[in-house]
Motif scaffolding. Structure first.
Motif, short mmCIF file in Angstrom:
data_model
loop_
_atom_site.label_atom_id
_atom_site.label_comp_id
_atom_site.label_asym_id
_atom_site.label_seq_id
_atom_site.Cartn_x
_atom_site.Cartn_y
_atom_site.Cartn_z
N THR A 1 2.92 2.44 -8.33
CA THR A 1 1.86 1.52 -7.91
C THR A 1 1.30 0.75 -9.09
O THR A 1 1.13 -0.47 -9.03
CB THR A 1 0.74 2.31 -7.21
N ALA B 1 1.19 5.59 -0.15
CA ALA B 1 0.49 6.81 0.25
C ALA B 1 0.74 7.90 -0.78
O ALA B 1 1.85 8.41 -0.90
CB ALA B 1 0.97 7.26 1.63
N SER B 2 -0.28 8.23 -1.53
CA SER B 2 -0.20 9.31 -2.50
C SER B 2 -1.01 10.48 -1.93
O SER B 2 -1.04 10.68 -0.73
CB SER B 2 -0.75 8.84 -3.85
N SER B 3 -1.64 11.23 -2.77
CA SER B 3 -2.57 12.28 -2.34
C SER B 3 -3.42 12.66 -3.54
O SER B 3 -3.21 12.17 -4.65
CB SER B 3 -1.83 13.51 -1.81
N LYS C 1 -3.37 12.66 -8.63
CA LYS C 1 -4.35 12.52 -9.71
C LYS C 1 -4.42 13.78 -10.56
O LYS C 1 -4.59 13.71 -11.76
CB LYS C 1 -5.74 12.22 -9.13
N ILE D 1 0.86 -1.19 0.00
CA ILE D 1 0.00 0.00 0.00
C ILE D 1 0.89 1.24 0.00
O ILE D 1 1.77 1.38 0.85
CB ILE D 1 -0.93 0.02 1.22
N ASN E 1 -1.78 -1.28 -4.13
CA ASN E 1 -2.71 -0.17 -4.19
C ASN E 1 -2.08 1.07 -3.57
O ASN E 1 -1.11 0.97 -2.82
CB ASN E 1 -3.99 -0.48 -3.40
N ALA E 2 -2.66 2.21 -3.86
CA ALA E 2 -2.27 3.46 -3.22
C ALA E 2 -3.54 4.20 -2.84
O ALA E 2 -4.53 4.15 -3.56
CB ALA E 2 -1.41 4.33 -4.14
N TYR E 3 -3.50 4.86 -1.71
CA TYR E 3 -4.63 5.70 -1.33
C TYR E 3 -4.26 7.15 -1.57
O TYR E 3 -3.09 7.52 -1.55
CB TYR E 3 -5.05 5.44 0.12
N ALA E 4 -5.27 7.96 -1.85
CA ALA E 4 -5.03 9.36 -2.22
C ALA E 4 -6.01 10.26 -1.47
O ALA E 4 -7.02 10.70 -2.02
CB ALA E 4 -5.19 9.54 -3.73
N PRO E 5 -5.72 10.54 -0.19
CA PRO E 5 -6.64 11.41 0.56
C PRO E 5 -6.56 12.85 0.08
O PRO E 5 -5.55 13.28 -0.47
CB PRO E 5 -6.13 11.29 2.00
N ARG F 1 1.89 7.08 -7.84
CA ARG F 1 0.81 6.48 -8.64
C ARG F 1 1.36 5.60 -9.75
O ARG F 1 0.90 4.49 -9.98
CB ARG F 1 -0.06 7.60 -9.22
#
Length: 70
Positions: free
Chosen positions: A42, A13-15, A19, A11, A57-61, A39
């Motif tokens: 990933t 951590a992007s943001s 995007k 996993i 995966n990466a999450y993008a808060p 991204r």
């Protein structure tokens, strides 16, 4: 993970800037570039490690509009 043969999870951590960049924070192009890099890394890792049962995966808060954002 590949050697162990049990699959796994990676996993990143992007943001939201991974995007789409913005001009709301000037002179921060290096932040946008690093988030886009996460991204891309990933996506490439998912293609390479997926056949071995490893999910990538990466999450993008993003920011949450609260009174602190004003």
């Amino acid at each position: 993970m590949i050697k162990q043969g049990n699959g796994g999870r990676i996993i990143g951590a992007s943001s939201i800037y991974g995007k789409q960049g913005t001009n709301s924070v000037r002179s921060q192009f290096c932040i946008y570039a690093s988030k886009f890099a996460i991204r891309g890394l990933t996506q490439a890792a998912a293609l390479e490690f997926g056949p071995h049962g490893i999910t990538v995966n990466a999450y993008a808060p993003g920011a949450i509009d609260t009174d602190m954002c004003e």
